[in-house]
Design a protein around this motif. Structure first.
Motif, PDB file in Angstrom:
ATOM      1  N   ASN A  20       0.788  -1.176  -0.098  1.00  0.00           N
ATOM      2  CA  ASN A  20      -0.035  -0.064   0.055  1.00  0.00           C
ATOM      3  C   ASN A  20       0.910   1.211  -0.023  1.00  0.00           C
ATOM      4  O   ASN A  20       1.945   1.233   0.861  1.00  0.00           O
ATOM      5  CB  ASN A  20      -0.912   0.023   1.125  1.00  0.00           C
ATOM      6  CG  ASN A  20      -1.835   1.089   1.339  1.00  0.00           C
ATOM      7  OD1 ASN A  20      -1.500   2.378   1.101  1.00  0.00           O
ATOM      8  ND2 ASN A  20      -3.162   0.655   1.694  1.00  0.00           N
TER       9      ASN A  20
ATOM     10  N   ASP B 122      -2.030  -7.122  -6.625  1.00  0.00           N
ATOM     11  CA  ASP B 122      -3.376  -7.580  -6.283  1.00  0.00           C
ATOM     12  C   ASP B 122      -3.552  -9.159  -5.867  1.00  0.00           C
ATOM     13  O   ASP B 122      -3.998  -9.623  -6.217  1.00  0.00           O
ATOM     14  CB  ASP B 122      -4.271  -7.354  -7.426  1.00  0.00           C
ATOM     15  CG  ASP B 122      -6.002  -7.455  -6.986  1.00  0.00           C
ATOM     16  OD1 ASP B 122      -6.318  -7.220  -6.016  1.00  0.00           O
ATOM     17  OD2 ASP B 122      -6.477  -7.821  -7.961  1.00  0.00           O
ATOM     18  N   LYS B 123      -2.773  -9.039  -4.552  1.00  0.00           N
ATOM     19  CA  LYS B 123      -2.767 -10.474  -3.645  1.00  0.00           C
ATOM     20  C   LYS B 123      -3.361 -10.318  -2.547  1.00  0.00           C
ATOM     21  O   LYS B 123      -3.018  -9.252  -1.821  1.00  0.00           O
ATOM     22  CB  LYS B 123      -1.377 -10.836  -3.848  1.00  0.00           C
ATOM     23  CG  LYS B 123      -0.572 -11.123  -5.081  1.00  0.00           C
ATOM     24  CD  LYS B 123      -1.412 -11.911  -5.851  1.00  0.00           C
ATOM     25  CE  LYS B 123      -0.518 -12.301  -7.287  1.00  0.00           C
ATOM     26  NZ  LYS B 123      -1.457 -13.270  -8.211  1.00  0.00           N
ATOM     27  N   GLU B 124      -4.510 -11.272  -2.038  1.00  0.00           N
ATOM     28  CA  GLU B 124      -5.007 -11.126  -0.822  1.00  0.00           C
ATOM     29  C   GLU B 124      -4.075 -11.538   0.437  1.00  0.00           C
ATOM     30  O   GLU B 124      -4.427 -10.980   1.491  1.00  0.00           O
ATOM     31  CB  GLU B 124      -6.288 -12.239  -0.962  1.00  0.00           C
ATOM     32  CG  GLU B 124      -7.420 -11.621  -1.681  1.00  0.00           C
ATOM     33  CD  GLU B 124      -8.730 -12.195  -1.854  1.00  0.00           C
ATOM     34  OE1 GLU B 124      -8.657 -13.284  -1.043  1.00  0.00           O
ATOM     35  OE2 GLU B 124      -9.764 -11.955  -2.213  1.00  0.00           O
ATOM     36  N   ASN B 125      -3.205 -12.259   0.073  1.00  0.00           N
ATOM     37  CA  ASN B 125      -2.316 -12.669   1.409  1.00  0.00           C
ATOM     38  C   ASN B 125      -0.864 -12.892   1.168  1.00  0.00           C
ATOM     39  O   ASN B 125      -0.530 -12.731  -0.218  1.00  0.00           O
ATOM     40  CB  ASN B 125      -2.901 -13.817   2.272  1.00  0.00           C
ATOM     41  CG  ASN B 125      -3.337 -15.027   1.201  1.00  0.00           C
ATOM     42  OD1 ASN B 125      -2.417 -15.465   0.368  1.00  0.00           O
ATOM     43  ND2 ASN B 125      -4.399 -15.774   1.121  1.00  0.00           N
TER      44      ASN B 125
ATOM     45  N   GLN C  83      -0.083 -15.877  -1.338  1.00  0.00           N
ATOM     46  CA  GLN C  83      -0.015 -15.447  -2.807  1.00  0.00           C
ATOM     47  C   GLN C  83       1.029 -14.496  -3.275  1.00  0.00           C
ATOM     48  O   GLN C  83       1.315 -14.570  -4.329  1.00  0.00           O
ATOM     49  CB  GLN C  83      -1.519 -15.002  -2.973  1.00  0.00           C
ATOM     50  CG  GLN C  83      -2.583 -15.895  -2.818  1.00  0.00           C
ATOM     51  CD  GLN C  83      -4.041 -15.142  -2.841  1.00  0.00           C
ATOM     52  OE1 GLN C  83      -4.140 -14.049  -2.828  1.00  0.00           O
ATOM     53  NE2 GLN C  83      -5.182 -16.078  -3.004  1.00  0.00           N
TER      54      GLN C  83
ATOM     55  N   ARG D 172       6.090  -8.456   3.331  1.00  0.00           N
ATOM     56  CA  ARG D 172       4.814  -9.265   3.967  1.00  0.00           C
ATOM     57  C   ARG D 172       5.334  -9.580   5.448  1.00  0.00           C
ATOM     58  O   ARG D 172       6.428  -9.467   5.772  1.00  0.00           O
ATOM     59  CB  ARG D 172       4.395 -10.232   3.169  1.00  0.00           C
ATOM     60  CG  ARG D 172       3.839  -9.864   1.450  1.00  0.00           C
ATOM     61  CD  ARG D 172       2.398  -9.568   1.673  1.00  0.00           C
ATOM     62  NE  ARG D 172       2.322  -9.175   0.368  1.00  0.00           N
ATOM     63  CZ  ARG D 172       0.883  -8.950  -0.187  1.00  0.00           C
ATOM     64  NH1 ARG D 172      -0.169  -9.257   0.633  1.00  0.00           N
ATOM     65  NH2 ARG D 172       0.743  -8.450  -1.214  1.00  0.00           N
TER      66      ARG D 172
ATOM     67  N   ARG E  77      -9.352  -8.603   6.157  1.00  0.00           N
ATOM     68  CA  ARG E  77     -10.012  -9.812   5.218  1.00  0.00           C
ATOM     69  C   ARG E  77      -9.289 -11.082   6.094  1.00  0.00           C
ATOM     70  O   ARG E  77      -8.327 -11.180   6.493  1.00  0.00           O
ATOM     71  CB  ARG E  77      -9.324  -9.589   4.116  1.00  0.00           C
ATOM     72  CG  ARG E  77      -9.979  -8.489   3.297  1.00  0.00           C
ATOM     73  CD  ARG E  77      -9.945  -8.786   1.667  1.00  0.00           C
ATOM     74  NE  ARG E  77      -8.514  -9.069   1.378  1.00  0.00           N
ATOM     75  CZ  ARG E  77      -7.687  -7.928   0.953  1.00  0.00           C
ATOM     76  NH1 ARG E  77      -8.224  -6.550   0.944  1.00  0.00           N
ATOM     77  NH2 ARG E  77      -6.423  -8.216   0.708  1.00  0.00           N
TER      78      ARG E  77
ATOM     79  N   ASP F 281      -8.014 -14.936   6.603  1.00  0.00           N
ATOM     80  CA  ASP F 281      -7.195 -15.504   6.040  1.00  0.00           C
ATOM     81  C   ASP F 281      -5.594 -14.750   5.412  1.00  0.00           C
ATOM     82  O   ASP F 281      -5.307 -14.961   4.625  1.00  0.00           O
ATOM     83  CB  ASP F 281      -7.661 -16.339   4.747  1.00  0.00           C
ATOM     84  CG  ASP F 281      -8.411 -17.534   5.503  1.00  0.00           C
ATOM     85  OD1 ASP F 281      -8.284 -17.796   6.423  1.00  0.00           O
ATOM     86  OD2 ASP F 281      -9.293 -17.676   4.787  1.00  0.00           O
ATOM     87  N   THR F 282      -5.722 -13.432   5.979  1.00  0.00           N
ATOM     88  CA  THR F 282      -4.642 -12.536   5.811  1.00  0.00           C
ATOM     89  C   THR F 282      -3.599 -12.392   6.907  1.00  0.00           C
ATOM     90  O   THR F 282      -3.986 -12.837   8.128  1.00  0.00           O
ATOM     91  CB  THR F 282      -4.949 -11.123   5.171  1.00  0.00           C
ATOM     92  OG1 THR F 282      -5.686 -10.586   6.191  1.00  0.00           O
ATOM     93  CG2 THR F 282      -6.046 -11.213   3.963  1.00  0.00           C
TER      94      THR F 282
END
Length: 315
Positions: free
Chosen positions: A95, A122-125, A128, A143, A196, A198-199
């Motif tokens: 971000n 554009d990856k949720e966790n 990924q 991450r 969200r 599972d992140t």
């Protein structure tokens, strides 16, 4: 088609001599002859005609030469595209408002001329994102990934710990506090919309809540940062958590307050994920920069047990 044979054919066409082409390529004249013969067998035509003065292109050779040059140019372009240091380093910063983006920006400012692209996947966790690094979509990603979830072929370094701060409006009971302890937030409503399941940040805030008995509310739609700032400014009970290096803007009349957390200091453990053995010079420089010039982890830092230890500074 053998690329070396194509290079040899072009060299002979340019010099007109097998020996001159051999000298240019750093091989024997016999090797040049073998390469040309293999190329002619492969395409089924005679490309070069030997003469008493050397060699000349046959009619088929004249037709084939510009195509050979284009193939070699394409091969060189492809090699340059993946050669370390010949393309921009692509870093996923999650971000653009939060600490990783600011850290990469400070690195860029201190290393002018570095070829660098800061992107947001554009990856949720984190899992990924790690897969995207492994596949070469990006070179690195910030991450918070537990060590036991790091896939084979990925190296992970905890290089950026971001201390948390409480963000409240002027009417909040803690608005004038110089700092507060995490346990002091028990009983206060902390609203962080948009978490969200599972992140990694969901796992982080769950661990934070359990460690200090906090109530973190992720309910309701996330209408964006501006709506969150408006809600904080209008509330005497609502609070949220932000990173100390995060850059959020709000109208001056909101009078929002950023209050450091200490005793201990909760930190969000940003781990830099990159492919094992990646030799991109800008990646090496970024890692060195974060170890030496990046913000230091507070002496009383708290992070989830799964975060692993922070990277040691050099020396």
């Amino acid at each position: 088609m053998d690329v070396q044979a194509l290079r040899t054919f072009v060299a002979v066409a340019q010099t007109g001599q097998f020996q001159a082409a051999a000298d240019e390529l750093g091989v024997s004249q016999q090797a040049v002859s073998k390469r040309i013969a293999a190329l002619e067998r492969h395409i089924g035509v005679t490309l070069l005609v030997r003469t008493s003065r050397g060699s000349r292109l046959s009619l088929d050779g004249q037709v084939f030469l510009p195509h050979a040059r284009r193939i070699l140019a394409a091969v060189e372009q492809a090699e340059r595209a993946v050669r370390p240091g010949s393309r921009p380093l692509r870093v996923d910063v999650l971000n653009r408002r939060i600490a990783p983006a600011q850290a990469v920006y400070r690195f860029y400012r201190s290393h002018p001329g570095t070829d660098l692209d800061a992107v947001t996947l554009d990856k949720e966790n984190a899992v990924q994102a790690a897969q995207a690094v492994l596949e070469g979509t990006v070179d690195a990603s910030f991450r918070a990934l537990p060590a036991d979830q790091v896939p084979a072929g990925i190296h992970a370094e905890r290089l950026l710990d971001t201390p948390l701060e409480l963000l409240v409006g002027p009417g909040h009971p803690l608005a004038d506090a110089p700092w507060v302890g995490p346990a002091d937030l028990a009983g206060h409503r902390i609203w962080i919309p948009g978490i969200r399941p599972d992140t990694e940040w969901a796992a982080f805030y769950r661990a934070l809540s359990e460690a200090f008995g906090l109530s973190i509310d992720a309910l309701g739609p996330n209408f964006g940062d501006e709506a969150l700032m408006d809600a904080l400014a209008d509330s005497a009970s609502l609070a949220t958590l932000v990173g100390s290096g995060d850059r959020y803007l709000w109208p001056h009349n909101h009078d929002l307050r950023r209050i450091p957390l200490h005793g201990p200091t909760p930190v969000y453990p940003h781990v830099l994920l990159f492919r094992s053995g990646d030799q991109h010079p800008a990646l090496t420089a970024l890692r060195d920069h974060l170890r030496t010039a990046g913000p230091r982890t507070p002496h009383d830092a708290w992070a989830p047990n799964w975060a692993g230890p922070p990277a040691e500074p050099p020396g």
